[in-house]
Scaffold this motif. Structure first.
Motif, PDB file in Angstrom:
ATOM      1  N   THR A 148      76.823  21.010  33.595  1.00  0.00           N
ATOM      2  CA  THR A 148      76.540  22.159  34.650  1.00  0.00           C
ATOM      3  C   THR A 148      78.062  22.374  35.267  1.00  0.00           C
ATOM      4  OG1 THR A 148      74.602  20.988  35.380  1.00  0.00           O
ATOM      5  CG2 THR A 148      75.604  22.299  37.268  1.00  0.00           C
ATOM      6  N   PRO A 149      78.554  23.945  35.323  1.00  0.00           N
ATOM      7  CA  PRO A 149      79.732  24.288  35.718  1.00  0.00           C
ATOM      8  C   PRO A 149      79.637  24.715  37.369  1.00  0.00           C
ATOM      9  CG  PRO A 149      78.633  26.062  34.508  1.00  0.00           C
ATOM     10  CD  PRO A 149      77.750  24.851  34.325  1.00  0.00           C
ATOM     11  N   SER A 150      80.752  24.635  37.734  1.00  0.00           N
ATOM     12  CA  SER A 150      80.793  25.375  39.148  1.00  0.00           C
ATOM     13  C   SER A 150      81.262  26.773  39.281  1.00  0.00           C
ATOM     14  CB  SER A 150      81.746  24.253  39.790  1.00  0.00           C
ATOM     15  OG  SER A 150      83.011  24.367  39.479  1.00  0.00           O
ATOM     16  N   GLN A 151      81.414  27.044  38.196  1.00  0.00           N
ATOM     17  CA  GLN A 151      81.899  28.680  37.968  1.00  0.00           C
ATOM     18  C   GLN A 151      81.608  29.327  36.891  1.00  0.00           C
ATOM     19  OE1 GLN A 151      86.289  28.838  38.417  1.00  0.00           O
ATOM     20  NE2 GLN A 151      86.283  27.140  40.048  1.00  0.00           N
ATOM     21  N   SER A 152      81.766  30.513  36.605  1.00  0.00           N
ATOM     22  CA  SER A 152      81.287  31.227  35.769  1.00  0.00           C
ATOM     23  C   SER A 152      81.543  31.098  34.195  1.00  0.00           C
ATOM     24  CB  SER A 152      81.442  32.836  36.136  1.00  0.00           C
ATOM     25  OG  SER A 152      82.681  33.331  36.079  1.00  0.00           O
ATOM     26  N   ALA A 153      82.710  30.503  34.073  1.00  0.00           N
ATOM     27  CA  ALA A 153      83.254  30.295  32.629  1.00  0.00           C
ATOM     28  C   ALA A 153      83.700  28.785  32.683  1.00  0.00           C
ATOM     29  CB  ALA A 153      84.156  31.130  32.370  1.00  0.00           C
ATOM     30  N   ALA A 154      83.874  28.184  31.545  1.00  0.00           N
ATOM     31  CA  ALA A 154      84.301  26.904  31.326  1.00  0.00           C
ATOM     32  C   ALA A 154      84.521  26.449  29.707  1.00  0.00           C
ATOM     33  CB  ALA A 154      83.146  25.853  31.788  1.00  0.00           C
ATOM     34  N   ARG A 155      85.274  25.721  29.487  1.00  0.00           N
ATOM     35  CA  ARG A 155      85.944  25.167  28.239  1.00  0.00           C
ATOM     36  C   ARG A 155      85.535  23.604  28.175  1.00  0.00           C
ATOM     37  NH1 ARG A 155      86.894  29.907  26.377  1.00  0.00           N
ATOM     38  NH2 ARG A 155      88.983  30.662  26.052  1.00  0.00           N
ATOM     39  N   LEU A 156      85.152  23.090  26.986  1.00  0.00           N
ATOM     40  CA  LEU A 156      84.960  21.856  26.516  1.00  0.00           C
ATOM     41  C   LEU A 156      85.606  21.226  25.543  1.00  0.00           C
ATOM     42  CD1 LEU A 156      81.031  21.466  27.217  1.00  0.00           C
ATOM     43  CD2 LEU A 156      82.592  20.232  28.486  1.00  0.00           C
ATOM     44  N   SER A 157      86.409  20.034  25.683  1.00  0.00           N
ATOM     45  CA  SER A 157      87.000  19.560  24.712  1.00  0.00           C
ATOM     46  C   SER A 157      86.720  18.073  24.526  1.00  0.00           C
ATOM     47  CB  SER A 157      88.631  19.734  24.910  1.00  0.00           C
ATOM     48  OG  SER A 157      89.145  20.669  25.111  1.00  0.00           O
ATOM     49  N   ALA A 158      86.649  17.706  23.416  1.00  0.00           N
ATOM     50  CA  ALA A 158      86.057  16.221  23.011  1.00  0.00           C
ATOM     51  C   ALA A 158      86.973  15.872  22.028  1.00  0.00           C
ATOM     52  CB  ALA A 158      84.834  16.078  22.597  1.00  0.00           C
ATOM     53  N   VAL A 159      87.493  14.416  22.009  1.00  0.00           N
ATOM     54  CA  VAL A 159      88.308  13.709  20.995  1.00  0.00           C
ATOM     55  C   VAL A 159      87.937  12.351  20.816  1.00  0.00           C
ATOM     56  CG1 VAL A 159      90.360  15.308  21.586  1.00  0.00           C
ATOM     57  CG2 VAL A 159      90.126  13.010  22.811  1.00  0.00           C
ATOM     58  N   LEU A 160      88.003  12.034  19.691  1.00  0.00           N
ATOM     59  CA  LEU A 160      87.629  10.522  19.214  1.00  0.00           C
ATOM     60  C   LEU A 160      89.159   9.541  19.169  1.00  0.00           C
ATOM     61  CD1 LEU A 160      85.097  10.742  16.471  1.00  0.00           C
ATOM     62  CD2 LEU A 160      84.729  10.023  18.642  1.00  0.00           C
ATOM     63  N   VAL A 161      89.271   8.764  19.839  1.00  0.00           N
ATOM     64  CA  VAL A 161      90.351   7.950  19.847  1.00  0.00           C
ATOM     65  C   VAL A 161      90.218   6.469  19.339  1.00  0.00           C
ATOM     66  CG1 VAL A 161      92.267   7.301  21.700  1.00  0.00           C
ATOM     67  CG2 VAL A 161      91.026   9.160  22.029  1.00  0.00           C
ATOM     68  N   ASP A 162      91.120   6.104  18.624  1.00  0.00           N
ATOM     69  CA  ASP A 162      91.380   4.741  18.042  1.00  0.00           C
ATOM     70  C   ASP A 162      92.331   3.940  19.150  1.00  0.00           C
ATOM     71  OD1 ASP A 162      91.631   2.267  16.778  1.00  0.00           O
ATOM     72  OD2 ASP A 162      92.290   3.135  14.996  1.00  0.00           O
ATOM     73  N   TYR A 163      91.725   3.011  19.791  1.00  0.00           N
ATOM     74  CA  TYR A 163      92.737   2.075  20.860  1.00  0.00           C
ATOM     75  C   TYR A 163      92.928   0.785  20.010  1.00  0.00           C
ATOM     76  CZ  TYR A 163      92.189   5.399  24.617  1.00  0.00           C
ATOM     77  OH  TYR A 163      91.995   6.396  25.449  1.00  0.00           O
TER      78      TYR A 163
END
Length: 602
Positions: free
Chosen positions: A455-470
């Motif tokens: 749910t965005p608070s404004q009229s446009a938004a980006r999403l990024s997702a990364v998998l990480v090996d810790y």
């Protein structure tokens, strides 16, 4: 010398080993260097593509050819069609074509000519339309560039016209060619190989795309998000010749208008999407890609591989490098493997390579794993995000979160490299979910897909997702110059040399570094494309939207004791531009899932 059976093949241009040939071990069935490289025929043919340039002239592409003079029969052709022969050059040492005072080719970049011409092959290096000595326009993977290479395949099979000069009327024929063609090349070159294969052209027997694009949309966009790495028109300007710069403004205008900042998938991009026509592919495919290639993202090889028809014989090499040619990360094995691949598919030698393991993956620097097929994961594992006691920090596993669970982040326009630090503490820029320490090794092999409800608070938004090996590991240092390799001071030779065209190249070695965390897959999206890529929609603040997008295809071994994590943020400034706003995003964890191509269990 060749064995008797193979000598017959090289001389007659046959496609199978004669039935009467004495049994020979597969390792001995290979073409040997029996022809003189120094005495080879070197010539240029300008092939008519059938297209017309903006100035009204017919588009002819310059094709520099080197072939064994002593061959009494026809020979097959290894082709590399490229826009780079007079600009950036090819290979680790940026080799360019050179010519003598009469215009005859002298230097053929890379080792293909030095190694394969003595073994009974011709090598053809094609200047794509609008580059080097070809006329026409650079249309960045479009109709003209695909025609540049396809027309040469047609000419080699007697279906197109070739000429001895750029504008003259004296024709040239390929009476010396068997018509069997293998296309090879890294980056843009390999991209053209993919595109030509997707036409289904007869005579193209195999392609070897290295770090290649399968869809130009996925080079410049990611599910509606815009990469910051440039534009198609800007790329055209890097490689076009002076005539193209003067005459091809309308083509660059079309490229610009077809690549809007909205991130929409336009007709321009569809023309340059070879995945949609992959059903036409008849050639065998030997794909090579660096799993840490941040130039041509790995989604390009993954989606191409997955849609190839079942009839297509295939092989894949995946390294831990970035945008690097296998000649520079596994040289001796590569040259031997490529030799046997071309011998089989272009000379018809039954050396068994098509029955060997189809997948070879580098699991840590210079340690390789063979498998019968790729990807290994038969079906994805659904992974869920559960909140913890610290805001924005939780657990990654197969157990669903409580209904109504949420987490929030704000687009502060920072980098995923920053988001993965301090994984146990709250950050306003991201949310993070990690597994417990793994009890056993697991392997992620394939393409991860994520569905996010936000749910965005404004009229446009980006999403990024990364998998990480810790966890502590020694990896190729892919984020530095060389992208996982370093040059040595020694040289080794791969074929025969002449004055002006050396077969000797700088040796290389792995460039490694030790890390405690490493991003192993990345994905980006514009939330306004939740309903599809054709049109970006304006979001309504306070309304939840669900979007599904892919992370980069990968193959990674996660050792026991390490932790696997999913990190979600908004604008990842290392790769994408912002949507022009700084929204807060509230993630509905109960409606957010990760489909992980997992071998093993978390």
């Amino acid at each position: 010398m060749l064995t008797t059976a193979v000598a017959v093949i090289a001389g007659l241009g046959a496609t199978t080993v004669p039935a009467s040939a004495a049994p020979v071990a597969p390792a001995a069935l290979r073409s040997d260097p029996i022809y003189s490289y120094a005495n080879a025929v070197r010539e240029t043919v300008w092939v008519d593509t059938g297209l017309t340039a903006p100035n009204g002239s017919r588009v002819r592409v310059a094709t520099d050819i080197i072939r064994p003079r002593e061959a009494t029969g026809r020979v097959p052709v290894i082709m590399d069609a490229s826009p780079y022969y007079s600009t950036l050059g090819r290979g680790n040492e940026s080799q360019k074509k050179t010519y003598d005072s009469a215009g005859k080719p002298v230097q053929f970049p890379l080792h293909y000519d030095n190694y394969f011409v003595p073994r009974g092959y011709a090598v053809a290096l094609v200047d794509l339309s609008g580059t080097a000595r070809s006329n026409g326009c650079v249309d960045v993977g479009g109709r003209s560039e695909i025609a540049s290479a396809k027309s040469v395949v047609d000419w080699l099979n007697g279906r197109a016209s070739g000429y001895t000069s750029a504008t003259g009327s004296t024709t040239a024929t390929a009476s010396w060619s068997t018509g069997a063609v293998g296309m090879i090349g890294k980056s843009w070159d390999g991209t053209i190989a993919n595109g030509v294969a997707a036409t289904g052209v007869d005579g193209l027997k195999t392609i070897v795309p290295i770090g290649a694009i399968s869809s130009w949309y996925d080079y410049y966009r990611a599910s509606g998000a815009t990469f910051t790495s440039g534009s198609p028109a800007g790329l055209a300007q890097v490689v076009e010749n002076s005539a193209g710069a003067a005459n091809c403004g309308s083509v660059k205008t079309t490229l610009t208008s077809g690549s809007p900042s909205s991130g929409d998938y336009t007709a321009m991009y569809r023309e340059r999407d070879y995945v949609v026509n992959a059903a036409n592919v008849k050639a065998s495919v030997f794909a090579v890609h660096g799993l840490n290639d941040l130039n041509v993202k790995t989604i390009n090889f993954g989606q191409w591989w997955n849609v190839l028809p079942a009839r297509v014989e295939r092989k894949i090499w995946l390294s831990q490098t970035g945008h690097v040619d296998p000649f520079d990360f596994r040289r001796s094995v590569w040259v031997d493997t490529l030799h046997r691949w071309f011998d089989h598919y272009l000379l018809g030698i039954d050396n068994g390579i098509e029955r060997e393991p189809a997948s070879t993956v580098e699991q840590k620097p210079d340690v390789w794993k063979d498998d019968a097929s790729w990807p290994l994961a038969v079906s994805p594992t659904t992974v869920r995000l559960r909140p913890g006691t610290t805001a924005g920090v939780g657990t990654l596993g197969t157990t669903a979160p409580p209904a109504g669970s949420t987490a929030s982040l704000t687009d502060n326009r920072t980098s995923s490299y920053d988001w993965i630090n301090n994984p146990t503490t709250t950050s306003s820029a991201r949310v993070i979910y990690r597994t417990d320490a793994l009890r056993d090794d697991v392997r992620i092999s394939g393409t991860t897909q994520i569905t996010v409800t936000a749910t965005p608070s404004q009229s446009a938004a980006r999403l990024s997702a990364v998998l990480v090996d810790y966890g502590s590991a020694t990896i190729r240092n892919y984020r530095t110059t060389g992208e996982g390799i370093r040059n040595l001071t020694t040289r080794t030779c791969w074929g025969e040399s002449t004055t002006g065209d050396s077969a000797c190249y700088l040796d290389t070695a792995a460039n490694t570094t030790t890390v405690s965390q490493n991003i192993i897959a990345r994905g980006w999206a514009d939330l306004g494309h939740y309903a599809g890529l054709d049109t970006r929609r304006t979001l309504t603040a306070g309304t939840p939207y669900t979007i599904t997008f892919n992370l980069a295809s990968t193959d990674q071994l996660i050792p026991a004791g390490h932790r696997l994590a999913l990190v979600i943020g908004s604008t990842d400034t290392s790769f994408i531009s912002s949507a022009g706003t700084n929204p807060k995003l509230t993630i509905d964890l109960s409606k957010t899932t990760l489909r992980l191509p997992l071998v093993g269990s978390l």
